[in-house]
Every structure is written in structure tokens, then in C-alpha cells.
Design an enzyme around this catalytic site. Structure first.
Site, PDB file in Angstrom:
ATOM      1  N   GLU A 101      45.506  42.762  55.579  1.00 43.14           N
ATOM      2  CA  GLU A 101      45.105  43.950  54.825  1.00 43.14           C
ATOM      3  C   GLU A 101      44.765  43.528  53.396  1.00 43.14           C
ATOM      4  O   GLU A 101      45.327  42.556  52.882  1.00 43.14           O
ATOM      5  CB  GLU A 101      46.295  44.938  54.875  1.00 43.14           C
ATOM      6  N   ASP A 102      43.860  44.250  52.749  1.00 43.34           N
ATOM      7  CA  ASP A 102      43.546  43.915  51.353  1.00 43.34           C
ATOM      8  C   ASP A 102      44.631  44.429  50.403  1.00 43.34           C
ATOM      9  O   ASP A 102      45.208  43.663  49.642  1.00 43.34           O
ATOM     10  CB  ASP A 102      42.148  44.429  50.951  1.00 43.34           C
ATOM     11  N   ASP A 105      48.791  50.387  49.382  1.00 41.01           N
ATOM     12  CA  ASP A 105      48.839  51.320  48.253  1.00 41.01           C
ATOM     13  C   ASP A 105      49.888  52.391  48.577  1.00 41.01           C
ATOM     14  O   ASP A 105      51.075  52.151  48.412  1.00 41.01           O
ATOM     15  CB  ASP A 105      47.424  51.876  48.088  1.00 41.01           C
ATOM     16  N   PHE A 154      43.187  50.325  39.522  1.00 35.67           N
ATOM     17  CA  PHE A 154      42.123  50.300  40.522  1.00 35.67           C
ATOM     18  C   PHE A 154      41.415  48.954  40.410  1.00 35.67           C
ATOM     19  O   PHE A 154      40.866  48.608  39.367  1.00 35.67           O
ATOM     20  CB  PHE A 154      41.130  51.450  40.309  1.00 35.67           C
ATOM     21  N   ARG A 167      32.163  43.652  45.835  1.00 38.84           N
ATOM     22  CA  ARG A 167      32.951  42.933  46.844  1.00 38.84           C
ATOM     23  C   ARG A 167      32.791  41.422  46.682  1.00 38.84           C
ATOM     24  O   ARG A 167      33.657  40.652  47.087  1.00 38.84           O
ATOM     25  CB  ARG A 167      32.501  43.310  48.264  1.00 38.84           C
TER      26      ARG A 167
HETATM   27  P1  5GP Z   1      46.912  53.254  51.530  1.00 39.99           P
HETATM   28  O1  5GP Z   1      46.807  53.918  52.864  1.00 39.99           O
HETATM   29  O2  5GP Z   1      47.963  52.168  51.494  1.00 39.99           O
HETATM   30  O3  5GP Z   1      47.092  54.236  50.405  1.00 39.99           O
HETATM   31  O4  5GP Z   1      45.506  52.659  51.238  1.00 39.99           O
HETATM   32  C1  5GP Z   1      45.148  51.348  51.419  1.00 39.99           C
HETATM   33  C2  5GP Z   1      43.659  51.249  51.218  1.00 39.99           C
HETATM   34  O5  5GP Z   1      43.224  51.986  50.070  1.00 39.99           O
HETATM   35  C3  5GP Z   1      43.280  49.825  50.947  1.00 39.99           C
HETATM   36  O6  5GP Z   1      43.076  49.116  52.145  1.00 39.99           O
HETATM   37  C4  5GP Z   1      42.017  50.002  50.156  1.00 39.99           C
HETATM   38  O7  5GP Z   1      40.942  50.183  51.029  1.00 39.99           O
HETATM   39  C5  5GP Z   1      42.225  51.295  49.386  1.00 39.99           C
HETATM   40  N1  5GP Z   1      42.678  50.985  48.039  1.00 39.99           N
HETATM   41  C6  5GP Z   1      43.916  51.088  47.536  1.00 39.99           C
HETATM   42  N2  5GP Z   1      43.963  50.696  46.253  1.00 39.99           N
HETATM   43  C7  5GP Z   1      42.708  50.322  45.940  1.00 39.99           C
HETATM   44  C8  5GP Z   1      42.102  49.773  44.750  1.00 39.99           C
HETATM   45  O8  5GP Z   1      42.727  49.532  43.702  1.00 39.99           O
HETATM   46  N3  5GP Z   1      40.783  49.488  44.830  1.00 39.99           N
HETATM   47  C9  5GP Z   1      40.044  49.727  45.942  1.00 39.99           C
HETATM   48  N4  5GP Z   1      38.758  49.440  45.906  1.00 39.99           N
HETATM   49  N5  5GP Z   1      40.575  50.233  47.076  1.00 39.99           N
HETATM   50  C10 5GP Z   1      41.901  50.511  47.075  1.00 39.99           C
END
Ligand code: 5GP
Length: 179
Positions: A101-102, A105, A154, A167
Site C-alpha cells: 500500500e502507498d 491514512d 498531503f 506521480r
Molecule cells: P485510508 O482509507 O487509509 O484513509 O486511505 C488510504 C488512501 O488514501 C491511500 O492509499 C491514498 O490513496 C489516499 N491518501 C491518503 N493520504 C494521502 C496523501 O497525503 N496524498 C495522496 N495523494 N493520497 C493520500
């Protein structure tokens, strides 16, 4: 789409990412040393560069698959929906699986994906996340391996976008909006 004026401030350098990816790969290789074949599942699209770098540093027999999930609705709603936009191609029953996973959050996406993949009876199912933002967590979940813990910012780069741009930055940067 109109994108508000912003700058990108470097947060994690390409060199630091490369060094951390090498460490993560060593730990993951040790953990799965006895695997008969590790299925690496990249969560699209933000993890694609991380996946590409990580798998080249793993000293294991691997296969690659991808899954795309999207979360919808009010970000403040803890019942946020996660939809699967693209499912795995392969069967993971009895397999060792590593989700890549990237960013973790709120944790909703990972929680949903883990619950889904558990129903398919993998042997081992673990997670490696490049970035973790614990300050924003709403679901009690942590990746077994995390590259970097970052503050509530962010970020873009190294596969991660802002409105599909940035990206291809080789580093992770913080988006700062210009007032
Ligand atoms: P979660 O379900 O954990 O809230 O969301 C995870 C996803 O939200 C990540 O895989 C990513 O796609 C997006 N996301 C969360 N934080 C960031 C951020 O700082 N920048 C970007 N571009 N996407 C984010």
C-alpha cells in the site's frame, strides 16, 4: 479540474526511500524465507513505483497481482464505503500474500481489503505500507512493515498523485497551498 496554486516541498528524498526499501525487502525476505511463492498484491494506483522497487529487492519467488479500491463519501463519516474497482486476477487460497500500500491514512481502505482477502483463505496475509499517518487513523489497523511514519500532511510523488499529477516525482513531497 482546476487545481489550486501550490508548491511541493521535499519531505523524503529518493536516497532515503531507496535505503528504506532495501531494509524493508531484507525484513520481508527473512519473514517469508520458507514461502513456496509470495503473491505481492499492489494496491493501485499509488503503490506502483513502490511495488516495482520492492519486488526487485526481494530475494524470494514472487508473483504480482493488483487490486484497485476506491473510497467514497464524506471523509468525516466513519462508515465510509470502500469499493473494489479492480479485483485480483489470481486465486490466493493457501498462498502467502503481501499487500503493498502507498499510505495508510484513516485505515478504511486497508481494513476493507484485508477483510475481503481473508475470506479467500490465504495462508499468510501481511501488509507493507510505504507511509503511515497515524494521526488520522480511524480504524485500529497497522501494517506489519512501514517505510516512514509521517505527520498529517498531503503528500505526492514516488507513485502518489495530486489530481493524477506528480506521480513521477522521484521523492516524496508535501503539497503546500499558496494563499
Ligand atoms: P485510508 O482509507 O487509509 O484513509 O486511505 C488510504 C488512501 O488514501 C491511500 O492509499 C491514498 O490513496 C489516499 N491518501 C491518503 N493520504 C494521502 C496523501 O497525503 N496524498 C495522496 N495523494 N493520497 C493520500
Amino acid at each position: 479540474m482546476v487545481i489550486a496554486p501550490h508548491t511541493i516541498e521535499p519531505m523524503i528524498s529518493a536516497q532515503d526511500i531507496a535505503a528504506r526499501v532495501a531494509q524493508l525487502a531484507t525484513e520481508i525476505t527473512t519473514y517469508f524465507h520458507d514461502t513456496r511463492g509470495l503473491v505481492v498484491v499492489g494496491l493501485l494506483r499509488g503503490s506502483f513505483i513502490f511495488v516495482a522497487d520492492l519486488v526487485r529487492a526481494l530475494d524470494l519467488p514472487i508473483e504480482i497481482d493488483f487490486l484497485e479500491a476506491s473510497s467514497y463519501g464524506d471523509m468525516t463519516n466513519s462508515n465510509r464505503n470502500v469499493r473494489i474497482l479492480k479485483d485480483l486476477r489470481g486465486d490466493i487460497a493457501g498462498r502467502d500474500v503481501l499487500i503493498v500500500e502507498d499510505i495508510v491514512d484513516t485505515g478504511f481502505t486497508l481494513n476493507h481489503v484485508l477483510a475481503l482477502l481473508r475470506t479467500r483463505s490465504p495462508n499468510r496475509l501481511e501488509v507493507c505500507a510505504l507511509l503511515d499517518k497515524p494521526a488520522r487513523r480511524e480504524v485500529d489497523i497497522t501494517a506489519k512493515w512501514t517505510g516512514f511514519t509521517i505527520p498529517d500532511a498531503f503528500v505526492v510523488g514516488y507513485g502518489i498523485d495530486f489530481a493524477q499529477a506528480n506521480r513521477n516525482l522521484p521523492y516524496i513531497g508535501q503539497v503546500r497551498f499558496v494563499p
